[in-house]
Design a protein around this motif. Structure first.
Motif, PDB file in Angstrom:
ATOM      1  N   SER A 150      -1.929 -10.891  -6.523  1.00 36.81           N
ATOM      2  CA  SER A 150      -0.906  -9.863  -6.317  1.00 36.81           C
ATOM      3  C   SER A 150      -1.524  -8.539  -5.878  1.00 36.81           C
ATOM      4  O   SER A 150      -0.960  -7.831  -5.042  1.00 36.81           O
ATOM      5  N   GLN A 166       7.220  -1.768  -0.981  1.00 34.58           N
ATOM      6  CA  GLN A 166       6.525  -1.344   0.227  1.00 34.58           C
ATOM      7  C   GLN A 166       6.976  -2.161   1.433  1.00 34.58           C
ATOM      8  O   GLN A 166       7.185  -1.620   2.525  1.00 34.58           O
ATOM      9  N   TYR A 167       7.116  -3.458   1.222  1.00 34.99           N
ATOM     10  CA  TYR A 167       7.538  -4.333   2.314  1.00 34.99           C
ATOM     11  C   TYR A 167       8.927  -3.927   2.808  1.00 34.99           C
ATOM     12  O   TYR A 167       9.172  -3.815   4.019  1.00 34.99           O
ATOM     13  N   TYR A 210       5.020   5.624   0.366  1.00 35.64           N
ATOM     14  CA  TYR A 210       5.054   4.317   1.014  1.00 35.64           C
ATOM     15  C   TYR A 210       5.341   4.456   2.511  1.00 35.64           C
ATOM     16  O   TYR A 210       4.771   3.734   3.344  1.00 35.64           O
ATOM     17  N   GLN A 233      -0.785  -6.778  -2.269  1.00 33.55           N
ATOM     18  CA  GLN A 233      -0.291  -5.397  -2.242  1.00 33.55           C
ATOM     19  C   GLN A 233      -1.235  -4.500  -1.454  1.00 33.55           C
ATOM     20  O   GLN A 233      -0.809  -3.604  -0.719  1.00 33.55           O
ATOM     21  N   GLN A 234      -2.528  -4.761  -1.564  1.00 34.86           N
ATOM     22  CA  GLN A 234      -3.514  -3.957  -0.852  1.00 34.86           C
ATOM     23  C   GLN A 234      -3.415  -4.163   0.658  1.00 34.86           C
ATOM     24  O   GLN A 234      -3.711  -3.255   1.439  1.00 34.86           O
ATOM     25  N   THR A 268       5.657  -3.414  -6.484  1.00 31.81           N
ATOM     26  CA  THR A 268       5.151  -2.486  -5.474  1.00 31.81           C
ATOM     27  C   THR A 268       5.109  -3.141  -4.100  1.00 31.81           C
ATOM     28  O   THR A 268       5.488  -2.529  -3.089  1.00 31.81           O
ATOM     29  N   PHE A 269       4.654  -4.405  -4.055  1.00 34.30           N
ATOM     30  CA  PHE A 269       4.615  -5.141  -2.793  1.00 34.30           C
ATOM     31  C   PHE A 269       6.015  -5.261  -2.193  1.00 34.30           C
ATOM     32  O   PHE A 269       6.226  -5.013  -0.992  1.00 34.30           O
ATOM     33  N   ASN A 292       2.305  -4.864  -9.507  1.00 28.90           N
ATOM     34  CA  ASN A 292       1.840  -5.172  -8.153  1.00 28.90           C
ATOM     35  C   ASN A 292       2.909  -5.880  -7.343  1.00 28.90           C
ATOM     36  O   ASN A 292       3.102  -5.600  -6.153  1.00 28.90           O
ATOM     37  N   THR A 293       3.599  -6.819  -7.994  1.00 31.22           N
ATOM     38  CA  THR A 293       4.636  -7.580  -7.297  1.00 31.22           C
ATOM     39  C   THR A 293       5.786  -6.677  -6.870  1.00 31.22           C
ATOM     40  O   THR A 293       6.265  -6.742  -5.727  1.00 31.22           O
TER      41      THR A 293
END
Length: 608
Positions: free
Chosen positions: A525, A578-579, A403, A529-530, A574-575, A571-572
């Motif tokens: 989502s 990463q954020y 990340y 995330q992308q 991971t977002f 996805n949520t």
């Protein structure tokens, strides 16, 4: 290096896409109505029963002809336990009528309970048959078989702690008895004995048969899923070695012209079992551990009968003696907890009767964790989300550097575009410039592949768990989501579950177009995330990646809703991860992935 990295990501994503397209184009077919999901095969008015196995001394096998009317008119002995209901036919003493009280064919209010075993003449013949194969000096009429008329010696109803005993005298000095007991779940214990009151020794070999009547070698059995990730057919354990033979492969056995049947034979020395497995239900013959026996999977192409059998060694019973053998029969649902208890009680490798697949080293622990979370939470939907949190926590140390690297790659995007413009069509110059930039900024572009490579086996393992295990069957979440093993039942056509009418038929074109709320949330989502990831420098690759969230959104509409719940949660999370990592590294992304940072960039190529 950068192009190779991007090509690897693209190849992985496209491979994943191809597999998902396959899932959509070849979904598991619905069971053929009106047969329930456990029903197998059809019968003729005058139907043959299973072929008797060969005795150890080489006596020839034979087939008994029993009219369907004879079986229908035969007296029966009821089976009644807290979880089972059915009966035993006194013609042949076969266990051929069995239903599961805890499971219904569908979620409908008036849905019937699932039938596992069915008698000859029912339209779906599937039964367990026990007997003795004749040895030297005996013939088929002198041993009990498919047409033997048994008498009840003791017991009125087979139940837990209430065994029944059947008896048959051959009129030539041999008295055969069969005592059947059943536990509180799905395991029968069958004790066969023969008493010799004649003047000479008798050689007999005890056997057990499971028989399913099919509809021909060029047609599939109704009620089966016929999906390539699911094994349906014969399954057996031979001294620690698991064997699986699909119904189609059984039809491909070489056929003996004289017998019209040929078997795949397994010699068991210490412990083993053999039977038939479907998506959620199974029947299994289980001799006592430590007893050598011959196991066989057989298909009779003339009678269209699929058959598994166990034949124990020939026993010589001297005058005045009684010989006895005990075996077990499992007939019921493939519940992980129940099967595990039977394995602990001595049925070696029984947990492997559940089809864990190639990734068994992942599917087994994933299911164990999901099962225990469900025991704790009491809701499979929230358990899947809890499982996702735990998996993401486990892989977080590996994903952290990825990340960070992807965040730096995202921040370097303007410089990479500048290098591309400066290099023009000179790909070598561009590659050298990229390598210098990565080296200077200490960025590893290959690190971005790690989350994708980690996600793929976990995704397929969870898909296997959700698709195969009965614990997900008819498992509710909340509101309209009453079965997490089925596709999302919501659609814009029923206002995403708020309207009282159902949505379009799952798997139909309408359902693929008017998707439910879960696939829609998945697409959103995945898109969000992308946006936090660096975009490919190649325009074609960038376009493909941009469309992927929306393609996946429509494709996954026919997948099990439990799997879509997992992917949305993944996805949520991971977002969010990463954020948070980007913020911790000095980057401030907005919801669309545009970032500001305190990262000091070097001069652009044209400024040098």
């Amino acid at each position: 290096m950068d192009d190779q990295n991007k090509n690897l990501i693209l190849a992985t994503a496209l491979s994943f896409l191809v597999i998902l397209v396959w899932f959509v184009l070849f979904p598991p077919p619905e069971p053929t109505p009106p047969a329930d999901e456990s029903a197998i095969g059809t019968n003729t008015a005058d139907e043959p029963v299973a072929v008797a196995p060969q005795a150890a001394d080489g006596a020839a096998p034979a087939a008994d002809q029993v009219a369907a009317e004879a079986v229908e008119d035969a007296p029966r002995l009821p089976i009644e336990t807290p979880r089972l209901t059915g009966s035993i036919s006194l013609t042949g003493g076969r266990i051929d009528e069995l239903s599961l009280k805890d499971y219904r064919v569908s979620l409908g209010k008036d849905a019937e309970i699932v039938e596992v075993l069915n008698p000859v003449g029912s339209g779906a013949a599937y039964y367990a048959l026990y007997g003795w194969a004749p040895g030297t000096g005996l013939n088929l009429e002198q041993v009990p078989g498919a047409a033997t008329e048994w008498q009840v010696e003791s017991g009125e109803t087979l139940g837990v702690d209430s065994p029944v005993t059947l008896v048959w005298d051959n009129g030539n000095g041999l008295t055969f008895r069969r005592t059947i007991a059943v536990d509180a779940d799905f395991m029968f214990t069958v004790t066969q004995s023969v008493q010799n009151t004649g003047g000479g020794a008798a050689a007999v070999a005890p056997y057990g048969i499971l028989a399913r009547h099919g509809i021909g070698e060029d047609a599939d059995l109704p009620g089966l899923k016929n999906f390539f990730i699911l094994h349906e057919g014969a399954v057996g354990m031979t001294d620690g070695s698991l064997s699986e033979i699909d119904y189609g492969d059984m039809r491909d056995f070489d056929v003996n012209a004289e017998e019209r049947a040929q078997a795949e034979v397994f010699q068991v020395q210490e412990s083993g079992w053999i039977g038939f497995t479907d998506h959620y239900w199974m029947t299994t013959l289980i001799p006592e551990p430590g007893t050598p026996f011959k196991a066989a999977a057989k298909y009779d192409d003339r009678r269209k009968i699929y058959q598994t059998e166990t034949v124990l060694p020939t026993m010589t019973v001297e005058p005045g003696e009684t010989a006895q053998v005990q075996t077990r029969l499992f007939a019921g649902a493939k519940e992980w907890e129940t099967i595990r208890e039977y394995q602990r009680s001595g049925v070696a490798g029984f947990i492997d009767s559940i089809d864990w697949g190639w990734f068994f080293f992942l599917t087994k622990p994933i299911f164990w964790l999901l099962h225990n979370l469900n025991q704790l939470i009491g809701n499979m939907g929230w358990s899947i989300i809890g499982l996702t949190l735990i998996i993401k926590a486990i892989v977080f140390p590996l994903a952290y550097k990825s990340y960070v690297s992807m965040a730096k790659m995202k921040e370097l995007q303007p410089q990479m575009e500048a290098l591309k413009e400066a290099a023009g069509d000179d790909r070598q110059k561009m590659q050298q410039g990229m390598m210098e930039l990565y080296k200077k900024e200490k960025v590893n572009p290959a690190a971005g592949c790690l989350p994708i490579l980690l996600q793929i086996p976990i995704f397929f393992s969870l898909y296997k768990v959700i698709f195969v295990t009965i614990e997900l069957r008819h498992a509710p979440w909340f509101g309209p989501f009453r079965d997490l093993s089925a596709p999302d039942p919501t659609s814009i056509m029923n206002f995403f579950g708020w309207a009282p009418w159902p949505g379009p038929e799952p798997g139909s074109i309408v359902a693929l177009i008017f998707i439910g709320i879960l696939p829609l949330l998945l697409g959103i989502s995945m898109w969000l995330q992308q946006k936090l990831n660096p975009a490919p420098t190649d325009a074609t690759q960038a376009m493909i990646f941009a469309w992927m969230p929306w393609v996946f959104m429509f494709m996954l509409g026919s997948f099990a809703s439990g799997l879509v719940v997992y992917w949305i949660a993944n996805n949520t999370i991971t977002f969010i991860q990463q954020y948070a990592i980007m913020r911790s590294q000095g980057y401030t992304p907005d919801v669309f992935g545009n970032i500001r940072s305190s990262f000091k960039r070097g001069p652009k190529p044209d400024e040098k």
